[in-house]
Design an enzyme around this catalytic site. Structure first.
Site, PDB file in Angstrom:
ATOM      1  N   VAL A 154     125.556   0.083  27.113  1.00  0.00           N
ATOM      2  CA  VAL A 154     125.342  -0.506  28.438  1.00  0.00           C
ATOM      3  C   VAL A 154     126.313  -1.672  28.609  1.00  0.00           C
ATOM      4  O   VAL A 154     126.425  -2.519  27.722  1.00  0.00           O
ATOM      5  CB  VAL A 154     123.885  -1.020  28.604  1.00  0.00           C
ATOM      6  CG1 VAL A 154     123.657  -1.573  30.005  1.00  0.00           C
ATOM      7  CG2 VAL A 154     122.878   0.079  28.310  1.00  0.00           C
ATOM      8  N   GLY A 208     140.081   7.075  31.801  1.00  0.00           N
ATOM      9  CA  GLY A 208     139.243   7.325  30.608  1.00  0.00           C
ATOM     10  C   GLY A 208     137.878   6.668  30.697  1.00  0.00           C
ATOM     11  O   GLY A 208     137.201   6.503  29.685  1.00  0.00           O
ATOM     12  N   LYS A 226     121.173   4.394  31.179  1.00  0.00           N
ATOM     13  CA  LYS A 226     121.314   2.966  30.835  1.00  0.00           C
ATOM     14  C   LYS A 226     120.054   2.190  31.222  1.00  0.00           C
ATOM     15  O   LYS A 226     119.623   1.297  30.498  1.00  0.00           O
ATOM     16  CB  LYS A 226     122.535   2.379  31.539  1.00  0.00           C
ATOM     17  CG  LYS A 226     123.851   2.873  30.943  1.00  0.00           C
ATOM     18  CD  LYS A 226     125.013   2.487  31.822  1.00  0.00           C
ATOM     19  CE  LYS A 226     126.339   2.857  31.160  1.00  0.00           C
ATOM     20  NZ  LYS A 226     127.454   2.776  32.094  1.00  0.00           N
TER      21      LYS A 226
END
Ligand code: NAP
Length: 304
Positions: A154, A208, A226
């Site tokens: 997270v 990415g 999350k």
């Protein structure tokens, strides 16, 4: 000098960036009296390698990026699959960086359990384990007197869990609200600038930062995972991503997003949790925020 042996499951974007960082910090580590050796790497389709003397990360990355197998770096007896790798590799720390496993967190959870059962410290950046089996993994780590760390799951490197663990010991967290998916946040910012959703998504993939399967970002699954991790680890909850009230951004159009900005508002994919008595209320949903709300100013890749 103490040698700390690392075994990696996954050699994708995160793992490669991590190895690059390690090579830049060698002097720093030696000042603290330890060295880090990569003694094993397992991938899904680029082979598996273990070598007690150490695998050169740069060479393994080169082979991986050329689409070759990393098995040429293997020196031990035959290893059949990732689970076998975790059972056999002689390491101190297992670092797991596989793509998100929407199928109730498997096979990642089995891998993490196997690592912990072997007495390895386990670090994961993959949300699957802590989102679907936080209690089980944290309890097992405690029982085996090893660490189970998931800080990278997270807000990337921003220390959320360590911050609470180390600096807020007697605090009960009753809720949170935030922008916790950088891919959708980047996409929403790009849409405000006129880009269609598909083009903005391709930019996040080139950077990415997108999930291996972009549906996980767009449909809010990443933010839901999350949210589950934050609730489980910080609010003593016991929920999974499927329990979260979730709407993604896939149906928003560039026109709607631009129109909102003309009215002085911004769409943000907000993750929220609040504890009311014994009930945990959680949701992930695109919300229109006025510019007076600080969260409206979390733009681009600033969300995490
Ligand atoms: N990218 C980010 O900015 C970021 C930030 C924080 C957290 N994360 C999380 O970090 C994780 C990895 O992200 P990434 O971008 O590095 O993903 P990625 O580039 O897709 O890499 C995933 C790696 O896992 C390997 N893998 C897949 N299944 C495996 C298995 N069963 N056994 C062994 N290896 C396996 C893949 O091997 P093959 O290539 O051979 O298939 C690949 O090397 C994800 O869970 C993501 O949500 C990502």
């Amino acid at each position: 000098m103490t040698e700390i042996r690392l075994a990696l499951v996954g050699l994708g974007n995160v793992s490669r960036a991590f190895l690059k960082l390690l090579s830049q910090k060698i002097t720093y580590f030696s000042e603290y009296g330890f060295t880090l050796t990569v003694v094993g790497v397992a991938t899904r389709s680029h082979g598996i390698a273990t070598n007690p003397a150490g695998i050169n990360p740069a060479l393994a990355i080169d082979a991986y990026l050329q689409g070759e197998s990393i098995e040429k770096f293997h020196t031990d007896k035959r290893i059949y699959d990732t689970l076998d790798f975790i059972h056999q590799v002689e390491a101190d720390i297992l670092i797991e960086s596989m793509p998100y496993c929407p199928d109730m967190g498997q096979p990642a959870i089995d891998y993490l359990i196997s690592g912990l059962n072997r007495g390895l410290h386990v670090i994961t950046v993959n949300k699957s384990g802590p989102a679907f089996a936080y209690r089980q993994l944290a309890n097992l780590a405690r029982e085996k007197a090893v660490s189970f760390l998931h800080e990278g799951t997270v807000l990337d490197g921003t220390p959320v869990f360590s911050l609470v663990r180390r600096t807020l010991p007697a605090t009960q967290i009753t809720g949170f609200r935030g922008v916790i998916n950088s891919t959708t946040n980047f996409i929403l910012t790009a849409m405000e600038e006129g880009l269609p959703l598909g083009d903005a998504l391709r930019q996040t993939q080139a950077l990415g930062i997108a999930e291996t399967d972009p549906k996980h970002d767009l449909e809010g699954w990443d933010a839901a995972a999350k949210t589950a991790i934050l609730v489980n680890a910080l609010m003593d909850g016991n929920i999974t991503p499927t329990a979260i009230n979730r709407t993604g951004i896939q149906n928003l159009t560039t026109r709607t997003v631009i129109e909102a900005t003309r009215q002085g508002r911004r769409f943000k994919l907000l993750a929220e949790a609040i504890r009311r008595d014994d009930q945990m209320i959680t949701r992930v949903t695109p919300r229109l925020l006025p510019l007076t709300n600080p969260l409206a100013h979390v733009t681009g890749t600033a969300g995490g």
